[in-house]
Design a protein around this motif. Structure first.
Motif: not given
Length: 195
Positions: A122-149
């Motif tokens: 959970g901590g690593n997924v949160d860090l990835l979401l913060e680090d990829l704030n503007g650099q990742a596509s919406d699909a990648a962010k959605n996948r990470l959000s699903v992982c976090r949930d």
């Protein structure tokens, strides 16, 4: 053999803690009441024939001796049979209690072992979401959000298992306090999607 007797004594002590009173005491009282009837018959025969010598000779004496032997034999044999059954029941109840304790301990151990990896994930997924704030596509962010949930849901499940273990182990003390039942039902209904 001595260890088995000591182990059985410990098991009996565990089960007796579960009962509000000693079941052997009730058993002894019930068995004593069962033996009173043949003894009263024998006493009646003695009392009605006490004035005559016929109490010890002839058919009445034979009946008296046989009834006393049957009463004593039935008492000894029946007592042992019922005591053995009661001990077996106590032993089975003890084994069931031990199995329940092992199950609870296993669940607690597994829950503790799962909690750490979920927290790391959970901590690593949160860090990835913060680090990829503007650099990742919406699909990648959605996948990470699903992982976090999913990690959050699994962490709540592990926490619930640990709470159940603590309740079963008697580690939770309830604190009673007055509350508004209407407000409580509204909050519960909102969480449970009840109407």
């Amino acid at each position: 053999m001595e260890a088995k007797v000591e182990n059985t004594t410990k098991e009996v002590a565990l089960i007796l803690q579960e009962f509000e009173e000693n079941p052997f005491r009730k058993f002894n009282v019930a068995f004593a009441l069962m033996t009173i009837i043949p003894l009263l018959v024998s006493l009646y025969l003695i009392a009605t024939r006490i004035s005559t010598i016929q109490i010890v000779v002839g058919d009445v004496g034979l009946i008296l001796i046989i009834s006393l032997l049957i009463a004593l034999g039935g008492l000894l044999i029946g007592y042992q049979i019922i005591k053995d059954v009661l001990l077996k029941l106590i032993n089975h109840a003890t084994k069931a209690k031990n199995c329940s304790n092992l199950k609870s301990s296993f669940i607690a151990t597994v829950s503790h072992e799962l909690r750490s990896p979920f927290m790391v994930l959970g901590g690593n997924v949160d860090l990835l979401l913060e680090d990829l704030n503007g650099q990742a596509s919406d699909a990648a962010k959605n996948r990470l959000s699903v992982c976090r949930d999913t990690v959050n849901r699994m962490t709540r499940l592990v926490d619930n298992l640990l709470d159940i273990y603590k309740i079963e182990a008697g580690m939770v003390k309830l604190q009673k306090s007055p509350c508004e039942i209407v407000e409580l039902s509204k909050k519960t209904g909102a969480r449970g999607n009840c109407s």
